[in-house]
Enzyme design. Structure first.
Site, PDB file in Angstrom:
ATOM      1  N   ARG A  16       3.435  -4.404 -10.302  1.00 32.63           N
ATOM      2  CA  ARG A  16       3.450  -2.774 -10.316  1.00 32.63           C
ATOM      3  C   ARG A  16       4.973  -2.208  -9.702  1.00 32.63           C
ATOM      4  O   ARG A  16       5.773  -2.778  -9.190  1.00 32.63           O
ATOM      5  CB  ARG A  16       2.432  -2.327  -9.192  1.00 32.63           C
ATOM      6  CG  ARG A  16       2.728  -2.618  -7.872  1.00 32.63           C
ATOM      7  CD  ARG A  16       1.419  -2.054  -7.026  1.00 32.63           C
ATOM      8  NE  ARG A  16       0.283  -2.837  -7.089  1.00 32.63           N
ATOM      9  CZ  ARG A  16      -0.684  -2.773  -6.229  1.00 32.63           C
ATOM     10  NH1 ARG A  16      -0.687  -1.847  -5.097  1.00 32.63           N
ATOM     11  NH2 ARG A  16      -1.746  -3.245  -6.438  1.00 32.63           N
ATOM     12  N   ILE A  18       8.398  -0.882  -9.161  1.00 36.60           N
ATOM     13  CA  ILE A  18       9.829  -1.211  -9.282  1.00 36.60           C
ATOM     14  C   ILE A  18       9.844  -2.608  -9.966  1.00 36.60           C
ATOM     15  O   ILE A  18      10.630  -2.878 -11.023  1.00 36.60           O
ATOM     16  CB  ILE A  18      10.791  -1.168  -8.172  1.00 36.60           C
ATOM     17  CG1 ILE A  18      11.018   0.118  -7.541  1.00 36.60           C
ATOM     18  CG2 ILE A  18      12.061  -1.746  -8.387  1.00 36.60           C
ATOM     19  CD1 ILE A  18      11.647   0.570  -6.301  1.00 36.60           C
ATOM     20  N   SER A 152      16.330  -0.811   0.496  1.00 37.87           N
ATOM     21  CA  SER A 152      16.091   0.829   0.307  1.00 37.87           C
ATOM     22  C   SER A 152      17.483   1.575   1.071  1.00 37.87           C
ATOM     23  O   SER A 152      18.138   1.347   1.902  1.00 37.87           O
ATOM     24  CB  SER A 152      15.011   0.954   1.288  1.00 37.87           C
ATOM     25  OG  SER A 152      14.626   2.270   1.453  1.00 37.87           O
ATOM     26  N   TYR A 165       9.927  -0.796   9.501  1.00 41.41           N
ATOM     27  CA  TYR A 165      10.232  -1.033   7.924  1.00 41.41           C
ATOM     28  C   TYR A 165      11.750  -1.041   7.716  1.00 41.41           C
ATOM     29  O   TYR A 165      12.477  -1.781   7.147  1.00 41.41           O
ATOM     30  CB  TYR A 165       9.587   0.053   7.082  1.00 41.41           C
ATOM     31  CG  TYR A 165      10.106   0.153   5.645  1.00 41.41           C
ATOM     32  CD1 TYR A 165       9.932  -0.742   4.833  1.00 41.41           C
ATOM     33  CD2 TYR A 165      10.972   1.030   5.137  1.00 41.41           C
ATOM     34  CE1 TYR A 165      10.108  -0.846   3.368  1.00 41.41           C
ATOM     35  CE2 TYR A 165      11.174   0.973   3.731  1.00 41.41           C
ATOM     36  CZ  TYR A 165      10.848   0.175   2.877  1.00 41.41           C
ATOM     37  OH  TYR A 165      11.167   0.311   1.612  1.00 41.41           O
ATOM     38  N   LYS A 169      14.780  -3.741   5.837  1.00 45.77           N
ATOM     39  CA  LYS A 169      15.713  -3.247   4.521  1.00 45.77           C
ATOM     40  C   LYS A 169      17.168  -3.543   4.892  1.00 45.77           C
ATOM     41  O   LYS A 169      17.901  -3.899   4.125  1.00 45.77           O
ATOM     42  CB  LYS A 169      15.364  -1.843   4.209  1.00 45.77           C
ATOM     43  CG  LYS A 169      13.828  -1.995   3.297  1.00 45.77           C
ATOM     44  CD  LYS A 169      13.651  -2.934   2.212  1.00 45.77           C
ATOM     45  CE  LYS A 169      12.265  -2.758   1.577  1.00 45.77           C
ATOM     46  NZ  LYS A 169      12.255  -3.559   0.578  1.00 45.77           N
ATOM     47  N   ILE A 198      11.301   6.689  -4.327  1.00 44.97           N
ATOM     48  CA  ILE A 198      10.667   6.211  -5.904  1.00 44.97           C
ATOM     49  C   ILE A 198       9.416   6.584  -5.710  1.00 44.97           C
ATOM     50  O   ILE A 198       8.598   5.850  -4.853  1.00 44.97           O
ATOM     51  CB  ILE A 198      11.235   5.014  -6.338  1.00 44.97           C
ATOM     52  CG1 ILE A 198      12.685   4.582  -6.041  1.00 44.97           C
ATOM     53  CG2 ILE A 198      10.758   4.502  -7.854  1.00 44.97           C
ATOM     54  CD1 ILE A 198      13.806   5.454  -6.675  1.00 44.97           C
TER      55      ILE A 198
END
Length: 262
Positions: A16, A18, A152, A165, A169, A198
């Protein structure tokens, strides 16, 4: 123009978002083999099946697909990915380390299990698959390949509900820089892509807040949220020989979100 003609491309988290867009775009650009990792539950099994059908329709049967299920946080999954790819195609030319999660959570009350799981999937999983594929790229003839880590914009900026998170990244960006140094001698290039906002499942719940969605769009210079195929194009570039002298780089693909401070 087929920028990935005759290439074998491996993508984690491919069912799913990207990852899926990267798979489709790779096939469009002439890749002859795709090693597609996915989680392996009922939902992602169905997604992978529909992705295979889309690829075969797009590529007119010139591209073959091998699916590899498993939890990327388990180091054994990365070994299985490499083994399945080499058994099917004999080599791996491109790795797109894309699998990731972002369960939004408030920092002060966040259960440590959320931190652990996010780190295990996003950073540990990326380390495992990069290491496994890099060993294959080193040993194959001709030697070398392109490794792309999906980081990200969150590697560069903070987020109130992303304290668990954003470090993962930032870690991917740093890992790609160090791996570029460690692996350059083997003709392996390592780069990071930093997507902005996104529209994918990872932030669907967050963007359901209409006020936040409108603010993000207004803040983005190009006036819209990103789509998965906005990342797939830069991925193809970094995977291709057009980027043969690009390594240790980070490519921010955010529609101008980061630079718009006014």
């Amino acid at each position: 123009m087929s920028l990935l003609a005759n290439k074998i491309v491996c993508i984690t988290g491919s069912s799913r978002g990207i990852g899926r867009a990267c798979a489709v775009e790779s096939a469009k650009h002439g890749a002859i083999g795709l090693i597609l990792h996915y989680f392996g539950d009922q939902e992602t099994e169905a997604e992978l099946q529909s992705l295979k059908e889309e690829i075969y329709a797009t590529a007119h049967d010139h591209c073959q697909v091998v699916g590899v299920p498993g939890d990327i946080a388990d180091s054994e999954t990365s070994q299985k990915i490499v083994e399945a790819g080499v058994e099917a195609f004999g080599r791996i030319d491109v790795l797109v380390s894309n699998a990731g999660i972002c369960p939004f959570a408030e920092f002060l009350t966040m259960p440590h299990a959320i931190w652990e799981r996010t780190r295990q999937v996003n950073l540990d999983g990326s380390f495992y698959v990069v290491q496994a594929v890099a060993n294959q790229m080193k040993s194959q003839v001709p030697q070398g390949g392109s490794i792309i880590g999906l980081a990200s914009i969150s590697a560069l900026v903070g987020g109130e509900f992303q304290c668990h998170y954003t470090p993962t990244k930032a870690g991917i960006v740093s890992m790609m820089q160090s791996c570029a140094i460690a692996l350059g001698k083997y003709n392996i290039r390592c780069n990071a892509i930093l997507p902005g906002t996104i529209a994918t499942d990872i932030n669907k719940e967050d963007l359901a807040n209409e006020e936040k969605r409108a603010y993000t769009i207004k803040r983005t210079v190009l006036g819209r949220l990103g789509a998965p195929d906005d990342i797939a194009g830069p991925m193809v570039f970094l995977a291709s020989d057009l980027a043969k002298y690009v390594t240790g780089a980070q490519l921010l693909v955010d529609g101008g979100l980061f630079v718009n401070l006014q």
